[in-house]
Design a protein around this motif. Structure first.
Motif, mmCIF file in Angstrom:
data_model
loop_
_atom_site.group_PDB
_atom_site.id
_atom_site.type_symbol
_atom_site.label_atom_id
_atom_site.label_comp_id
_atom_site.label_asym_id
_atom_site.label_seq_id
_atom_site.Cartn_x
_atom_site.Cartn_y
_atom_site.Cartn_z
ATOM 1 N N HIS A 1 -6.902 1.944 9.594
ATOM 2 C CA HIS A 1 -6.314 3.273 9.515
ATOM 3 C C HIS A 1 -4.781 3.188 9.531
ATOM 4 N N ALA A 2 -4.242 2.271 10.364
ATOM 5 C CA ALA A 2 -2.787 2.110 10.416
ATOM 6 C C ALA A 2 -2.247 1.632 9.068
ATOM 7 N N ARG B 1 5.214 8.698 0.081
ATOM 8 C CA ARG B 1 5.511 10.112 0.260
ATOM 9 C C ARG B 1 6.872 10.509 -0.319
ATOM 10 N N GLN C 1 -3.972 9.113 -3.640
ATOM 11 C CA GLN C 1 -3.288 10.369 -3.320
ATOM 12 C C GLN C 1 -3.471 11.381 -4.453
ATOM 13 N N ALA D 1 0.410 5.427 2.833
ATOM 14 C CA ALA D 1 0.623 6.833 2.490
ATOM 15 C C ALA D 1 2.061 7.256 2.763
ATOM 16 N N ARG D 2 2.628 6.769 3.863
ATOM 17 C CA ARG D 2 4.017 7.129 4.203
ATOM 18 C C ARG D 2 4.988 6.565 3.178
ATOM 19 N N GLY E 1 0.947 12.357 2.316
ATOM 20 C CA GLY E 1 0.943 11.399 3.409
ATOM 21 C C GLY E 1 -0.290 11.442 4.273
ATOM 22 N N THR E 2 -1.246 12.336 3.980
ATOM 23 C CA THR E 2 -2.459 12.445 4.784
ATOM 24 C C THR E 2 -3.467 11.398 4.352
ATOM 25 N N VAL E 3 -4.089 10.730 5.332
ATOM 26 C CA VAL E 3 -5.094 9.716 5.039
ATOM 27 C C VAL E 3 -6.460 10.251 5.419
ATOM 28 N N GLU F 1 -2.140 4.484 6.738
ATOM 29 C CA GLU F 1 -1.039 5.399 7.073
ATOM 30 C C GLU F 1 0.292 4.865 6.567
ATOM 31 N N TRP F 2 0.521 3.560 6.724
ATOM 32 C CA TRP F 2 1.761 2.970 6.209
ATOM 33 C C TRP F 2 1.846 3.145 4.695
#
Length: 344
Positions: free
Chosen positions: A9-10, A20, A59, A16-17, A68-70, A13-14
Motif C-alpha cells: 500500500h505504501a 499527482r 489513475q 500515486a503521489r 493521488g487516491t489509491v 501511495e508513493w
C-alpha cells in the motif's frame, strides 16, 4: 495491517503521489529514504510501477477517484482497476489447450471417486483409506471422512488412513494445510520424513522437502516429534503453539515464534501468492519452480545470494523476472522451456 500489505500500500501511495503533479524535492528525498530502507520497499515499488504502466496508468482508469487516491487491495475488478497484466493472464489461462483441461477434469473425477470410496468405507466399517494428489501448478481442496479440510499445494500427495480410534495422514510429497475437525479421542497425526505432527483440533501446515520437514501452526497447538529410534529411545518433543514455524532437519528442530499474521505469510500459496522477506534469489527461484512447469535457472552462483522481498503471484513468473531485470544486476535468457538468469 499485514506487513507485506502495508509495504504494498505504501508503494502504491508513493506512485500515486509522484503522479499527482505537485511532487517536490522534499518528497523526492523522503521517497529515496523509503526505498533505501529495505530491499522489499524497492522491489514492491518496481512491481506496482510495472503494473501501473502496463495498465495504461491506473489513475486514468479510476474515473471518479480524487487525484493521488489509491484504491484498497481487493477492490480492483475487470473493466475498472485490475492491472492489464492480470487481464491478459486470465485470458491466456482461458485459452490454454484443451488437453490441460482434460487432465484437470480427469483428476477431478479421480478425486471425487476416491472421496466417495473413503466415505462409503467409513460408513460400512468405521475404517477408510484413500490417496489424494494435486498436479503441478494446482492447489486442491479436499474434505476427509472425519470432516477435516485439507488444501494440497502444487505437486503434493497424501495417504489417509482412518479408523474409529485413529486418524493417520502421511504426506508423501509436497505441502498440505490442515483444518482439523475436533475429536479429543482421536488425535490427528501427520507423518512425513520420519517426523510426526499431532493435533486434536487445530490449523497447521506440513511441508516435506528433500532434507527438511516444516510445520507452521496458525491455530491451536501441535505436538511435533519423531518415532522412537531403533534403540527404543524417545526423541525430543516440541509443543508448538499458534504462530510457530518449526523446521526439522539433520541438525535437529529449529523453532521460530512469530505473530500469527506473520506465520500466515508462509501459507499465502493457498491464495496464489509467494511472499519473500530478505530471501535469497536461489530460494525464491526454487519456490517459483514448485508451482510452474517453466523453470527458473541460475547460470551464475553469485546472483543466487541476491536478497529479494515482496509479494508475487506464483503463476506469474514473467513479472517476477522483469522486476529482477529492472532492479537488480540480472539478465534473463528466455528459452522455450525455461528462463535462465545471468549476472549482468
Amino acid at each position: 495491517m499485514h506487513d507485506s500489505r502495508r509495504i504494498e500500500h505504501a508503494a502504491a501511495e508513493w506512485l500515486a503521489r509522484r503522479d499527482r503533479g505537485d511532487w517536490s524535492a522534499r518528497d523526492e528525498r523522503a521517497f529515496e529514504d523509503w526505498l533505501e530502507a529495505s530491499t522489499r520497499h524497492r522491489v514492491e515499488f518496481l512491481r506496482v510501477q510495472a503494473a501501473w504502466r502496463e495498465a495504461g496508468r491506473l489513475q486514468a482508469l479510476a474515473a471518479g477517484l480524487p487525484g493521488g487516491t489509491v484504491p484498497p487491495r481487493g477492490a480492483w475488478t475487470i473493466g475498472a482497476l485490475v492491472p492489464a497484466t492480470y487481464v491478459r493472464a486470465a485470458r491466456a489461462r482461458a485459452t490454454q489447450p484443451a488437453r490441460r483441461w482434460r487432465y484437470a477434469l480427469a483428476a477431478g473425477f479421480a478425486l471425487v471417486a476416491t472421496g466417495s470410496a473413503l466415505w462409503l468405507g467409513w460408513q460400512l466399517g468405521g475404517r477408510s483409506e484413500a490417496d489424494y494428489a494435486s498436479m503441478l501448478g494446482q492447489v486442491q481442496a479436499v474434505t476427509l471422512a472425519d470432516g477435516s479440510n485439507v488444501v494440497l499445494s502444487s505437486n503434493s500427495r497424501l495417504h489417509v488412513r482412518m479408523t474409529r480410534g485413529e486418524r493417520d495422514v502421511e504426506l508423501l510429497e509436497g505441502e498440505a494445510y490442515f483444518d482439523v475437525a475436533h475429536d479429543a479421542g482421536r488425535p490427528f497425526v501427520v507423518s512425513s520424513g520420519g517426523r510426526r505432527a499431532t493435533a486434536v483440533g487445530t490449523r497447521f501446515s506440513v511441508r516435506s522437502d528433500a532434507q527438511d520437514v516444516r510445520v507452521v501452526v496458525t491455530e491451536g497447538k501441535v505436538r511435533f516429534d519423531a518415532p522412537p529410534g531403533a534403540d527404543g529411545r524417545a526423541t525430543p518433543v516440541s509443543l508448538l503453539p499458534a504462530g510457530s514455524v518449526a523446521t526439522a532437519g539433520r541438525n535437529g528442530v529449529f523453532v521460530r515464534s512469530l505473530p500469527v499474521a506473520e506465520a500466515e505469510r508462509y501459507l499465502e500459496w493457498r491464495s496464489g501468492f509467494l511472499t519473500f522477506d530478505d530471501t535469497s534469489l536461489a530460494n525464491a527461484a526454487a519456490e517459483f519452480n514448485r508451482f510452474n512447469t517453466r523453470k527458473l535457472e541460475l547460470a551464475d552462483a553469485a546472483i543466487g545470494d541476491l536478497r529479494v522481498g515482496g509479494n508475487f503471484r506464483w503463476a506469474n513468473v514473467d513479472s517476477f523476472v522483469k522486476l529482477l531485470e529492472m532492479g537488480f544486476p540480472v539478465r534473463a535468457e528466455r528459452l522455450p522451456n525455461r528462463t535462465v538468469l545471468h549476472a549482468r
